[in-house]
Design a protein around this motif. Structure first.
Motif, mmCIF file in Angstrom:
data_model
loop_
_atom_site.group_PDB
_atom_site.id
_atom_site.type_symbol
_atom_site.label_atom_id
_atom_site.label_comp_id
_atom_site.label_asym_id
_atom_site.label_seq_id
_atom_site.Cartn_x
_atom_site.Cartn_y
_atom_site.Cartn_z
ATOM 1 N N ILE A 444 0.925 -1.332 -0.005
ATOM 2 C CA ILE A 444 -0.010 0.076 -0.151
ATOM 3 C C ILE A 444 1.044 1.264 0.015
ATOM 4 N N ASP A 445 0.258 2.478 -0.510
ATOM 5 C CA ASP A 445 1.000 3.486 -0.301
ATOM 6 C C ASP A 445 0.603 4.164 1.019
ATOM 7 N N HIS A 446 1.483 4.064 1.916
ATOM 8 C CA HIS A 446 1.143 4.218 3.419
ATOM 9 C C HIS A 446 0.825 5.879 3.438
ATOM 10 N N LYS A 447 1.452 6.813 2.952
ATOM 11 C CA LYS A 447 1.466 8.080 2.850
ATOM 12 C C LYS A 447 -0.015 8.501 2.334
ATOM 13 N N LYS A 448 -0.378 7.843 1.348
ATOM 14 C CA LYS A 448 -1.595 8.264 0.879
ATOM 15 C C LYS A 448 -2.870 7.764 1.714
ATOM 16 N N VAL A 449 -2.691 6.612 2.162
ATOM 17 C CA VAL A 449 -3.617 6.040 2.985
ATOM 18 C C VAL A 449 -3.745 7.003 4.604
ATOM 19 N N ILE A 450 -2.716 7.100 5.112
ATOM 20 C CA ILE A 450 -2.625 7.873 6.207
ATOM 21 C C ILE A 450 -3.113 9.281 6.013
ATOM 22 N N ASP A 451 -2.807 9.826 5.078
ATOM 23 C CA ASP A 451 -3.480 11.366 4.621
ATOM 24 C C ASP A 451 -4.801 11.300 4.369
ATOM 25 N N ALA A 452 -5.447 10.217 3.798
ATOM 26 C CA ALA A 452 -6.898 9.929 3.819
ATOM 27 C C ALA A 452 -7.545 9.930 5.179
ATOM 28 N N CYS A 453 -6.775 9.030 6.056
ATOM 29 C CA CYS A 453 -7.292 8.950 7.315
ATOM 30 C C CYS A 453 -7.336 10.385 8.138
ATOM 31 N N ALA A 454 -6.280 11.183 8.011
ATOM 32 C CA ALA A 454 -6.303 12.313 8.422
ATOM 33 C C ALA A 454 -7.632 13.338 7.981
ATOM 34 N N ALA A 455 -7.685 13.453 6.428
ATOM 35 C CA ALA A 455 -8.803 14.015 5.898
ATOM 36 C C ALA A 455 -10.107 13.657 6.350
ATOM 37 N N ASN A 456 -10.346 12.379 6.924
ATOM 38 C CA ASN A 456 -11.736 11.828 7.200
ATOM 39 C C ASN A 456 -11.863 11.656 8.667
ATOM 40 N N LYS A 457 -10.689 12.076 9.471
ATOM 41 C CA LYS A 457 -10.877 11.848 10.988
ATOM 42 C C LYS A 457 -11.103 10.333 11.466
ATOM 43 N N VAL A 458 -10.483 9.651 10.454
ATOM 44 C CA VAL A 458 -10.443 7.976 10.961
ATOM 45 C C VAL A 458 -9.039 7.787 11.641
ATOM 46 N N SER A 459 -9.150 6.988 12.501
ATOM 47 C CA SER A 459 -8.144 6.466 13.493
ATOM 48 C C SER A 459 -7.426 5.145 12.812
ATOM 49 N N ILE A 460 -6.091 4.800 12.951
ATOM 50 C CA ILE A 460 -5.506 3.712 12.474
ATOM 51 C C ILE A 460 -5.173 2.476 13.635
ATOM 52 N N GLU A 461 -5.515 1.502 13.332
ATOM 53 C CA GLU A 461 -5.029 0.478 14.338
ATOM 54 C C GLU A 461 -3.741 -0.040 14.178
ATOM 55 N N LEU A 462 -3.253 -0.094 15.414
ATOM 56 C CA LEU A 462 -2.002 -0.968 15.448
ATOM 57 C C LEU A 462 -2.436 -2.231 16.172
ATOM 58 N N ASN A 463 -2.660 -3.193 15.371
ATOM 59 C CA ASN A 463 -3.023 -4.540 15.560
ATOM 60 C C ASN A 463 -2.134 -5.191 16.656
ATOM 61 N N ALA A 464 -2.505 -5.323 17.753
ATOM 62 C CA ALA A 464 -1.689 -5.842 19.143
ATOM 63 C C ALA A 464 -0.978 -7.284 19.011
ATOM 64 N N HIS A 465 -1.964 -8.086 18.089
ATOM 65 C CA HIS A 465 -1.515 -9.528 18.052
ATOM 66 C C HIS A 465 0.049 -9.701 17.774
ATOM 67 N N PRO A 466 0.607 -10.422 18.346
ATOM 68 C CA PRO A 466 2.419 -10.262 18.145
ATOM 69 C C PRO A 466 2.765 -10.911 16.574
ATOM 70 N N TYR A 467 1.674 -11.622 15.872
ATOM 71 C CA TYR A 467 1.854 -11.988 14.720
ATOM 72 C C TYR A 467 1.623 -10.876 13.642
ATOM 73 N N ARG A 468 0.928 -9.705 14.046
ATOM 74 C CA ARG A 468 0.412 -8.989 13.079
ATOM 75 C C ARG A 468 1.173 -7.732 13.257
ATOM 76 N N LEU A 469 1.180 -6.828 14.698
ATOM 77 C CA LEU A 469 1.803 -5.602 14.690
ATOM 78 C C LEU A 469 1.701 -4.828 13.605
ATOM 79 N N ASP A 470 0.396 -4.617 13.099
ATOM 80 C CA ASP A 470 0.180 -3.700 11.806
ATOM 81 C C ASP A 470 -0.807 -2.793 12.356
ATOM 82 N N ILE A 471 -0.467 -1.564 11.886
ATOM 83 C CA ILE A 471 0.404 -0.716 11.263
ATOM 84 C C ILE A 471 1.897 -1.035 11.813
#
Length: 533
Positions: A444-471
């Motif tokens: 994914i284009d992280h910057k574009k996705v994060i910019d879109a989250c900023a523009a739409n007031k959407v938070s991003i998950e840090l999935n805490a499962h130790p096999y994911r840790l995503d973002i």
């Protein structure tokens, strides 16, 4: 023997039974039990056969096999299957995308008996001669072998942290006069570990061979002089880039009483061990600008969890009560949406049933609330999974991709951004879909996705499962720069899964997240306002 050890043994038994064309109903029983345990993370320490039989979803026959495994270290049925199968063929069963039936074809028809032979057969274009194997399957097999080989002898941080901590504790009990500390990747809490280093200022006077057998990587003990312990601690905890940027070699002495003294001597703000990567933390330390890093105790609630309404192990009430008992103020339920049929996703009538139960449960709580959420699949065109009248019934929505993962960067980015632009999306779930050491995420284009989250007031998950840790924590600074809040979510499918929040906090700290920018560090009142955008 851990829950994971037992799950692996049951899975292998099932695969070997299928490989040898044995009774499919028996192999299915092993598979189902393994799946159940993989969700449960049951502590088998000291458990009797009767205790094991009491686990929901584990039959009497499989319980006996598990007890035999715990008691003897193996299952006679598994041992017999292993003895009749070349080890290389067993290794091939671990290649992603190859089920037992296909592995049998490779073994019997192509006489492939090792992963190396299989890779060679791919390069020789031989797999496409087999029924059911086309060029795409062969290419995928080759890619998965190369991925597996590149990750050989690498382990999740979560799988090594506790055994190493136990070893350090054992040494301290036997030789309290020694200074000892874990350094290197483990001290930096790196998500993937391929090297274990322990600093010690003397010689061990007792045998730790038996303890080391439970640790899959060889431990490198680095011995130093007592007076130089903290100098070596900083040196060995840091990457070369970090040492270069802090001008470590300029120190005119090696004797310090702790590691903070070293940063003082270098005229720098103290830099926590997990930050010593050389990626920007030094520039901030020069300006005293490293924030107060988030702590587990800063979290006020747990969002993104599953229950028996979809594919969870525990009921809604069991999950919520356990969350409350842990001291949290709110619990966000996010069972799977209707398209996730494989995970028992909720059709609309089940959504309504769950929301009714939530209302009833909330009537009985004081200073605690269940929030109505859903983990909505992001469909192939980027839309969410329910009509608007259903979407607006939720307090919040985690939008995640679970299907059609093979996408170009452009397609994945476009799909995510459309989901983020949906006015009902509150949190973007596990943005790349990665599984550490098992599956690369879609690009994914992280910057574009994060910019879109900023523009739409959407938070991003840090999935805490130790096999994911995503973002990935390396993108958290950009999120913070754009004003995007991070939600540390366990994606818990059982009560014990709540404790994965610890691993989320570990990597959140590496990304220099503070509590002010963490969504679930907000109070319930603040969070409800935030969800209203």
């Amino acid at each position: 023997m851990t829950n994971d050890d037992i799950t692996d043994a049951l899975e292998l038994t099932a695969k070997l039974m299928d490989l040898h064309n044995e009774n499919p109903f028996k192999s299915k029983a092993y598979t189902n039990a393994a799946f159940r345990l993989s969700k449960l993370r049951y502590d088998f320490e000291g458990k009797s056969q009767a205790d094991i039989e009491a686990i929901e979803g584990i039959g009497k026959g499989i319980s006996a096999k598990i007890f035999e495994l715990i008691s003897t270290g193996t299952i006679a049925e598994l041992k017999k299957l292993e003895d009749s199968t070349p080890q290389g063929v067993i290794d091939i069963l671990g290649i992603k995308g190859l089920g037992p039936k296909k592995v049998r074809q490779l073994w019997i028809d192509l006489q492939v008996e090792s992963v190396g032979e299989l890779l060679y057969a791919c390069n020789e274009n031989r797999l496409i001669t087999l029924k059911g194997f086309g060029e795409k399957t062969q290419a995928a097999v080759k890619q998965n072998i190369e991925f597996k080989l590149s990750n050989a002898n690498k382990f999740h941080y979560a799988s090594l942290e506790k055994p190493i901590a136990s070893l350090v504790e054992l040494i301290q009990e036997h030789q309290s006069e020694l200074q000892i500390a874990v350094v290197g990747q483990l001290a930096r809490k790196s998500e993937i570990i391929d090297r274990i280093e322990v600093l010690i200022d003397g010689e061990l006077s007792f045998d730790i061979t038996e303890v080391q057998k439970s640790i899959p990587l060889k431990i490198k003990f680095v011995q130093c002089e007592p007076g130089e312990f903290f100098y070596k601690y900083v040196e060995l905890t840091s990457t070369p880039e970090h040492l270069d940027k802090i001008n470590f070699t300029s120190l005119d002495t090696k004797e310090f009483s702790d590691d903070s003294e070293i940063y003082q001597a270098l005229n720098l703000q103290y830099i926590e061990p997990e930050l010593r990567e050389g990626l920007g933390e030094v520039a901030l330390a020069e300006k005293e600008a490293i924030p107060q890093l988030i702590e587990l105790s800063d979290l006020k609630g747990i969002l993104h969890n599953h229950s028996t309404y979809s594919d969870g192990v525990h009921t809604l009430k069991e999950m919520a009560d356990y969350c409350r008992d842990l001291g949290y103020s709110y619990f966000g339920i996010c069972d799977h949406s209707k398209t996730a049929v494989y995970a028992n996703g909720l059709p609309i009538d089940r959504v309504m049933d769950q929301q009714y139960e939530i209302d009833k449960l909330n009537e009985g709580y004081t200073n605690f609330k269940i929030l109505k959420g859903i983990e909505s699949d992001i469909l192939n065109d980027g839309s969410l999974d329910y009509p608007e009248e259903v979407l607006k019934s939720f307090d919040f929505i985690v939008a995640s991709i679970h299907s059609n993962l093979k996408m170009t960067l452009e397609k994945a980015t476009e799909r995510l951004i459309k989901a983020v632009e949906n006015p009902y999306t509150s949190i973007l779930g596990h943005p790349t879909g990665r599984l550490l050491l098992a599956r690369n995420g879609y690009p994914i284009d992280h910057k574009k996705v994060i910019d879109a989250c900023a523009a739409n007031k959407v938070s991003i998950e840090l999935n805490a499962h130790p096999y994911r840790l995503d973002i990935d924590w390396r993108w958290i600074p950009y999120c913070l720069e754009k004003g995007v809040m991070i939600s540390i979510n366990p994606d818990a499918h059982h009560k014990e899964g709540f404790h994965d929040m610890y691993y989320g906090v570990c990597v959140a700290r590496k990304g220099m997240l503070d509590k002010e920018n963490c969504l679930n560090a907000l109070s319930l009142e603040e969070l409800v306002l935030k969800f209203k955008k």
